[in-house]
Design an enzyme around this catalytic site. Sequence first.
Site, PDB file in Angstrom:
ATOM      1  N   HIS A 108       0.864  -1.178   0.000  1.00  0.00           N
ATOM      2  CA  HIS A 108       0.000   0.000   0.000  1.00  0.00           C
ATOM      3  C   HIS A 108       0.902   1.230   0.000  1.00  0.00           C
ATOM      4  O   HIS A 108       1.854   1.291   0.793  1.00  0.00           O
ATOM      5  CB  HIS A 108      -0.909  -0.008   1.228  1.00  0.00           C
ATOM      6  CG  HIS A 108      -1.883   1.126   1.226  1.00  0.00           C
ATOM      7  ND1 HIS A 108      -3.005   1.134   0.419  1.00  0.00           N
ATOM      8  CD2 HIS A 108      -1.879   2.297   1.898  1.00  0.00           C
ATOM      9  CE1 HIS A 108      -3.651   2.267   0.604  1.00  0.00           C
ATOM     10  NE2 HIS A 108      -3.003   2.985   1.486  1.00  0.00           N
ATOM     11  N   ASP A 149      -6.698  -3.421   3.008  1.00  0.00           N
ATOM     12  CA  ASP A 149      -5.570  -2.764   3.702  1.00  0.00           C
ATOM     13  C   ASP A 149      -5.613  -2.967   5.208  1.00  0.00           C
ATOM     14  O   ASP A 149      -5.249  -2.070   5.988  1.00  0.00           O
ATOM     15  CB  ASP A 149      -5.571  -1.240   3.408  1.00  0.00           C
ATOM     16  CG  ASP A 149      -5.522  -0.947   1.921  1.00  0.00           C
ATOM     17  OD1 ASP A 149      -4.898  -1.720   1.186  1.00  0.00           O
ATOM     18  OD2 ASP A 149      -6.123   0.062   1.503  1.00  0.00           O
ATOM     19  N   GLU A 178       8.461   2.079  -3.618  1.00  0.00           N
ATOM     20  CA  GLU A 178       7.682   0.842  -3.477  1.00  0.00           C
ATOM     21  C   GLU A 178       8.322  -0.296  -4.293  1.00  0.00           C
ATOM     22  O   GLU A 178       8.425  -1.425  -3.835  1.00  0.00           O
ATOM     23  CB  GLU A 178       6.252   1.094  -3.960  1.00  0.00           C
ATOM     24  CG  GLU A 178       5.293  -0.059  -3.726  1.00  0.00           C
ATOM     25  CD  GLU A 178       3.875   0.301  -4.167  1.00  0.00           C
ATOM     26  OE1 GLU A 178       3.708   1.203  -5.022  1.00  0.00           O
ATOM     27  OE2 GLU A 178       2.932  -0.328  -3.661  1.00  0.00           O
TER      28      GLU A 178
END
Length: 196
Positions: A108, A149, A178
């Site tokens: 995320h 999430d 990421e």
Amino acid sequence: MRLGVLASHGGTNLQAIIDACNDGSLDAEVVVVISNNATSMAIKRANKEKIPTCHISSVEYPTSSLIDMATREALKVHGVDLVVLAGFMKMLGPLTLAEYPGKVLNSHPALLPKFGGRGMYGTRVHEAVLNAGESITGVSIHLVDNEYDHGEVKYSCEVPVYTDDTVDTLEERVKERERSFWIEVLSKIASHENFQ
Ligand code: GRF
């Protein structure tokens, strides 16, 4: 370590993982790419690398339990050890989650539990971070459960927010981090767990 990657759109994280496997910096192999979106870049990237793909959507599988069964089957058939959700926009079903306890990870693009949950994806996340006046954001890699999430955050890293950031500049900085963070985390998992 045999990875099953699920991705819905661009697949830049998928590509980073494939590249790391190919250049030897990650001791793993992407053995199947699953997408709900047949025309996604993620599927195109997998095809280019000759990685088996599987398109699983409500067109061919009209109920969520059929989708769940097909997903579990595709992962099992390809002998997947670890499931990676890299920009996958759908929830995984209970059969798939039960097949891979503690072995399904999602990334995320913010520091959970802040800025996560249903509807928090893409630019919305970075917009919310900027609106909240945060000076630090980051990337969270968490276990997947039956809520968006929500599972335990196993790994996270910070990314600075600058005062002149726009949603675009922030998103680009977080996404770049990421991609490298996935490789760091997967390398750590590959070296600590016995997937033989
Ligand atoms: C990533 O930022 C991921 O965290 C989010 O969607 C984005 C996917 O990017 N869930 P890509 O498809 O890998 O380029």
